[in-house]
Design an enzyme around this catalytic site. Structure first.
Site, short mmCIF file in Angstrom:
data_model
loop_
_atom_site.label_atom_id
_atom_site.label_comp_id
_atom_site.label_asym_id
_atom_site.label_seq_id
_atom_site.Cartn_x
_atom_site.Cartn_y
_atom_site.Cartn_z
N ARG A 1 -1.88 -1.32 -1.74
CA ARG A 1 -1.25 0.00 -1.51
C ARG A 1 -1.88 0.97 -2.19
O ARG A 1 -2.37 0.61 -3.11
CB ARG A 1 0.32 -0.17 -2.01
CG ARG A 1 1.14 -1.11 -1.19
CD ARG A 1 1.53 -0.32 0.18
NE ARG A 1 2.43 -1.05 1.30
CZ ARG A 1 2.30 -1.93 2.23
NH1 ARG A 1 0.87 -2.02 2.33
NH2 ARG A 1 2.96 -2.33 2.71
N GLU B 1 -1.36 8.72 5.51
CA GLU B 1 -1.91 8.16 6.46
C GLU B 1 -1.26 8.84 7.68
O GLU B 1 0.10 8.83 7.65
CB GLU B 1 -1.47 6.59 6.61
CG GLU B 1 -2.18 5.78 5.31
CD GLU B 1 -1.86 4.45 5.29
OE1 GLU B 1 -1.30 3.94 6.19
OE2 GLU B 1 -2.56 3.81 4.47
N HIS C 1 -5.83 1.09 8.03
CA HIS C 1 -4.84 0.19 7.65
C HIS C 1 -4.63 -0.84 8.75
O HIS C 1 -3.36 -1.23 9.36
CB HIS C 1 -3.67 1.04 7.42
CG HIS C 1 -2.21 0.34 6.60
ND1 HIS C 1 -1.45 1.09 5.90
CD2 HIS C 1 -2.06 -0.81 6.46
CE1 HIS C 1 -0.69 0.32 5.27
NE2 HIS C 1 -1.09 -1.08 5.48
#
Length: 337
Positions: free
Chosen positions: A248, A276, A295
């Site tokens: 993270r 994001e 991601h």
């Protein structure tokens, strides 16, 4: 005579855009032998519709894009006894009071771990050999004889520091052992005996950064871990060192990381970001010493189907009164990702 369907109801709360990629026809067919799926057609999900969709359900399937199951929503779903989450983290999905309601929670983190661990090793190898830069520079017309005399580094000669002995962290350890590199570990919950069994050296966070060529993050994002990697830790990383983050983004002070990377002193391989999608103007997009990906560490076709199969199996075990294999225990909830 009117036949009555006595199969227990299972609510499908997985976003329609993911449903076909996560659940194979065979998986849904197995589930339908013992349960009836509600609703029986794909519907748009919203928090307002959840009480209606959960009406009468003893279990539900959730995933990426499922609206939050708030206390107010759960209050209107008294029959619900199991949440089978086809993704990993459930902190955004359920309240801390979930267990007090007698609702059990299981998740597919084990399926995701394999893909993330494999991707992490790929990032480490890529950072040491920089195949992406060779490809880009060759296409740009740089001389072959110059690039062919630009050496990388062997993973076997590196010290890799791992932050967090999570499921993914442990899978990464298993993949790295055959390379023969030295492995350090920081995890306040890991005992020295467990560390020895895993083949890693326990150390404090400062020592890990000061002693590692590569640092890979695998800790959960919790109030106690947010911003745990500070400018001090990044400054301790040796010149040319690499920070890998598939966990993270909130674990790291992003401003401090940007400063170190702009200086050119260290490198990074990042799959997660504070914002994001990553903004077009963000420095990470243009810095040559940053390897970025959107991601996707866990994202493989096989992983997606495994996530669905795993949670269908969990629901079938639940309906049969058998032990769950991937249940989140209340005492572990607070320290999980």
């Amino acid at each position: 005579m009117i036949s009555v369907d006595t199969r227990p109801a299972v609510a499908m709360l997985v976003d329609p855009k993911w449903r076909q990629r996560i659940f194979s026809p065979a998986s849904l067919e197995r589930l339908s032998m013992f349960a009836r799926l509600i609703p029986d057609t794909e519907v748009a999900l919203s928090e307002e519709r959840l009480p209606e969709l959960l009406n009468g359900a003893v279990a539900c399937l959730t995933g990426w894009g499922t609206p939050t199951l708030t206390d107010a929503t759960l209050e209107q779903a008294p029959s619900l006894r199991l949440i089978a989450h086809t993704a990993g983290s459930v902190h955004h999905l359920v309240p801390e009071t979930i267990f007090e309601r007698g609702v059990r929670v299981t998740h597919a983190a084990a399926a995701l771990a394999e893909g993330v661990a494999e991707f992490t090793v790929l990032q480490i190898l890529q950072s040491l050999r920089r195949l992406d830069q060779f490809e880009r520079r060759l296409r740009a017309g740089e001389p072959w004889h110059v690039l062919s005399h630009t050496p990388g580094h062997l993973l076997s000669t590196q010290t890799v520091g791992l932050v967090g002995a999570s499921r993914i962290g442990r899978d990464v350890i298993g993949l790295l052992h055959p390379f023969g590199c030295r492995l350090l570990m920081f995890d306040p919950y890991l005992t020295p005996e467990e560390a020895r069994e895993m083949g890693v050296e326990l150390c404090e966070l400062d020592d890990l950064f000061a002693s590692s060529d590569i640092v890979s993050l695998h800790a959960p994002l919790l109030p106690t871990t947010r911003g745990m990697i500070t400018s001090r830790h990044l400054a301790l990383l040796r010149d040319g060192g690499v920070l890998v983050n598939t966990a993270r983004a909130g674990l790291v002070d992003e401003d401090a990381l940007v400063c170190e990377l702009v200086s050119g002193r260290i490198n990074a391989a990042l799959d997660v970001f504070v914002q994001e999608p990553l903004p077009d103007e963000h420095p990470f997009r243009t810095l040559p010493n940053v390897l970025i990906s959107p991601h996707v560490a866990a994202m493989t076709c096989e992983t997606l189907l495994k996530q669905g199969e795993m949670m269908v199996d969990e629901i079938l075990r639940f309906l049969a009164g058998e032990p769950l294999l991937y249940e989140i225990r209340p005492e572990k909830f607070a320290i999980m990702a």
